[in-house]
Scaffold this motif. Structure first.
Motif, PDB file in Angstrom:
ATOM      1  N   UNK A 107       0.852  -1.186   0.000  1.00  0.00           N
ATOM      2  CA  UNK A 107       0.000   0.000   0.000  1.00  0.00           C
ATOM      3  C   UNK A 107       0.897   1.248   0.000  1.00  0.00           C
ATOM      4  N   UNK A 108       0.633   2.140  -0.926  1.00  0.00           N
ATOM      5  CA  UNK A 108       1.405   3.391  -0.973  1.00  0.00           C
ATOM      6  C   UNK A 108       0.452   4.563  -0.752  1.00  0.00           C
ATOM      7  N   UNK A 109       0.834   5.449   0.149  1.00  0.00           N
ATOM      8  CA  UNK A 109       0.021   6.635   0.444  1.00  0.00           C
ATOM      9  C   UNK A 109       0.751   7.861  -0.107  1.00  0.00           C
ATOM     10  N   UNK A 110       0.082   8.603  -0.970  1.00  0.00           N
ATOM     11  CA  UNK A 110       0.678   9.825  -1.536  1.00  0.00           C
ATOM     12  C   UNK A 110       0.114  11.008  -0.770  1.00  0.00           C
ATOM     13  N   UNK A 111       0.957  11.639   0.019  1.00  0.00           N
ATOM     14  CA  UNK A 111       0.504  12.750   0.865  1.00  0.00           C
ATOM     15  C   UNK A 111       1.238  14.030   0.486  1.00  0.00           C
ATOM     16  N   UNK A 133      -3.366   2.208  -3.708  1.00  0.00           N
ATOM     17  CA  UNK A 133      -2.800   3.567  -3.736  1.00  0.00           C
ATOM     18  C   UNK A 133      -3.841   4.520  -3.139  1.00  0.00           C
ATOM     19  N   UNK A 134      -3.470   5.167  -2.047  1.00  0.00           N
ATOM     20  CA  UNK A 134      -4.341   6.160  -1.417  1.00  0.00           C
ATOM     21  C   UNK A 134      -3.679   7.521  -1.603  1.00  0.00           C
ATOM     22  N   UNK A 135      -4.459   8.487  -2.058  1.00  0.00           N
ATOM     23  CA  UNK A 135      -3.874   9.804  -2.338  1.00  0.00           C
ATOM     24  C   UNK A 135      -4.671  10.916  -1.669  1.00  0.00           C
ATOM     25  N   UNK A 136      -3.943  11.858  -1.119  1.00  0.00           N
ATOM     26  CA  UNK A 136      -4.588  13.033  -0.535  1.00  0.00           C
ATOM     27  C   UNK A 136      -4.843  14.062  -1.634  1.00  0.00           C
ATOM     28  N   UNK A 137      -6.118  14.492  -1.760  1.00  0.00           N
ATOM     29  CA  UNK A 137      -6.445  15.515  -2.760  1.00  0.00           C
ATOM     30  C   UNK A 137      -6.510  16.886  -2.104  1.00  0.00           C
ATOM     31  N   UNK A 138      -6.126  17.858  -2.878  1.00  0.00           N
ATOM     32  CA  UNK A 138      -6.091  19.238  -2.384  1.00  0.00           C
ATOM     33  C   UNK A 138      -7.412  19.961  -2.655  1.00  0.00           C
ATOM     34  N   UNK A 139      -8.068  19.585  -3.753  1.00  0.00           N
ATOM     35  CA  UNK A 139      -9.353  20.201  -4.101  1.00  0.00           C
ATOM     36  C   UNK A 139     -10.132  19.251  -5.014  1.00  0.00           C
ATOM     37  N   UNK A 191      -8.979  15.849  -7.068  1.00  0.00           N
ATOM     38  CA  UNK A 191      -9.642  14.575  -6.763  1.00  0.00           C
ATOM     39  C   UNK A 191     -10.145  13.886  -8.041  1.00  0.00           C
ATOM     40  N   UNK A 192     -10.733  14.684  -8.924  1.00  0.00           N
ATOM     41  CA  UNK A 192     -11.282  14.149 -10.172  1.00  0.00           C
ATOM     42  C   UNK A 192     -10.169  13.519 -11.022  1.00  0.00           C
ATOM     43  N   UNK A 193      -9.065  14.232 -11.135  1.00  0.00           N
ATOM     44  CA  UNK A 193      -7.948  13.724 -11.943  1.00  0.00           C
ATOM     45  C   UNK A 193      -7.370  12.455 -11.311  1.00  0.00           C
ATOM     46  N   UNK A 194      -7.237  12.461 -10.008  1.00  0.00           N
ATOM     47  CA  UNK A 194      -6.671  11.286  -9.316  1.00  0.00           C
ATOM     48  C   UNK A 194      -7.549  10.050  -9.550  1.00  0.00           C
ATOM     49  N   UNK A 195      -8.871  10.243  -9.478  1.00  0.00           N
ATOM     50  CA  UNK A 195      -9.778   9.121  -9.734  1.00  0.00           C
ATOM     51  C   UNK A 195      -9.643   8.641 -11.175  1.00  0.00           C
ATOM     52  N   UNK A 254      -7.992   5.020  -3.795  1.00  0.00           N
ATOM     53  CA  UNK A 254      -8.771   5.764  -2.808  1.00  0.00           C
ATOM     54  C   UNK A 254      -8.246   7.196  -2.769  1.00  0.00           C
ATOM     55  N   UNK A 255      -9.175   8.128  -2.853  1.00  0.00           N
ATOM     56  CA  UNK A 255      -8.776   9.538  -2.776  1.00  0.00           C
ATOM     57  C   UNK A 255      -9.385  10.112  -1.510  1.00  0.00           C
ATOM     58  N   UNK A 256      -8.560  10.735  -0.694  1.00  0.00           N
ATOM     59  CA  UNK A 256      -9.076  11.334   0.532  1.00  0.00           C
ATOM     60  C   UNK A 256      -8.862  12.842   0.492  1.00  0.00           C
ATOM     61  N   UNK A 257      -9.713  13.502   1.239  1.00  0.00           N
ATOM     62  CA  UNK A 257      -9.705  14.963   1.266  1.00  0.00           C
ATOM     63  C   UNK A 257      -9.811  15.274   2.759  1.00  0.00           C
TER      64      UNK A 257
END
Ligand code: ATP
Length: 140
Positions: free
Chosen positions: A69-73, A96-102, A106-110, A116-119
């Protein structure tokens, strides 16, 4: 075998994920561009390295595809966050879990295949609001 995690970006969010995973006994590789951040986590994570994850060869040499599991923060630098995520997807990382800024981020990451995209600020706001309401319901 213990699950292997990698956390990219050791700001407040990535740093607390890294610390909490380590406290739960997980194997964690902590990665950041900033040497001071990496030194801060040297005694907390299993390994801590200074690296720019937008460089494909760097990710390869870290053996990133072998992590569970890789978390992109990476917060502020949306371009680096997207590029890093894309390379993780292409490398075949399973989670892959990524923190979105806006919302656009989030849309691009998905779209590019983040699992998983978190905000964090928004998600926590929603949780706290639910919590407040359910507490009030119980109180009446
Ligand atoms: P928080 O709110 O969680 O503190 P933040 O939005 O302030 O996060 P940033 O400071 O933007 O987060 O980024 C988090 C970390 O990611 C920083 O410590 C930064 O050095 C690191 N970082 C940024 N770009 C890269 C990259 N290409 N490779 C590795 N680490 C990076």
């Amino acid at each position: 075998m213990k699950k292997q995690f990698a956390v990219i970006g050791l700001g407040r969010f990535g740093g607390s994920i890294c610390q909490s995973l380590s406290e739960q006994g997980m194997e964690v590789l902590a990665i950041d561009l900033n040497e001071d951040k990496v030194n801060e986590f040297a005694n907390i994570a299993t390994h801590a390295v200074v690296a720019d994850t937008t460089e494909e060869n760097t990710l390869k040499s870290l053996g990133i595809r072998n992590f569970d599991h890789v978390i992109v923060a990476i917060g502020d630098n949306i371009q680096s966050s997207i590029l890093t995520t894309l390379m993780l997807v292409e490398a075949g990382v399973k989670h892959i879990t990524v923190k979105a800024q806006n919302d656009y981020h989030e849309k691009v990451l998905n779209k590019i295949g983040a699992h998983k995209v978190v905000h964090p600020e928004r998600d926590m706001g929603i949780r706290i609001a639910h919590n407040i309401v359910s507490k009030n319901v119980l109180d009446y």
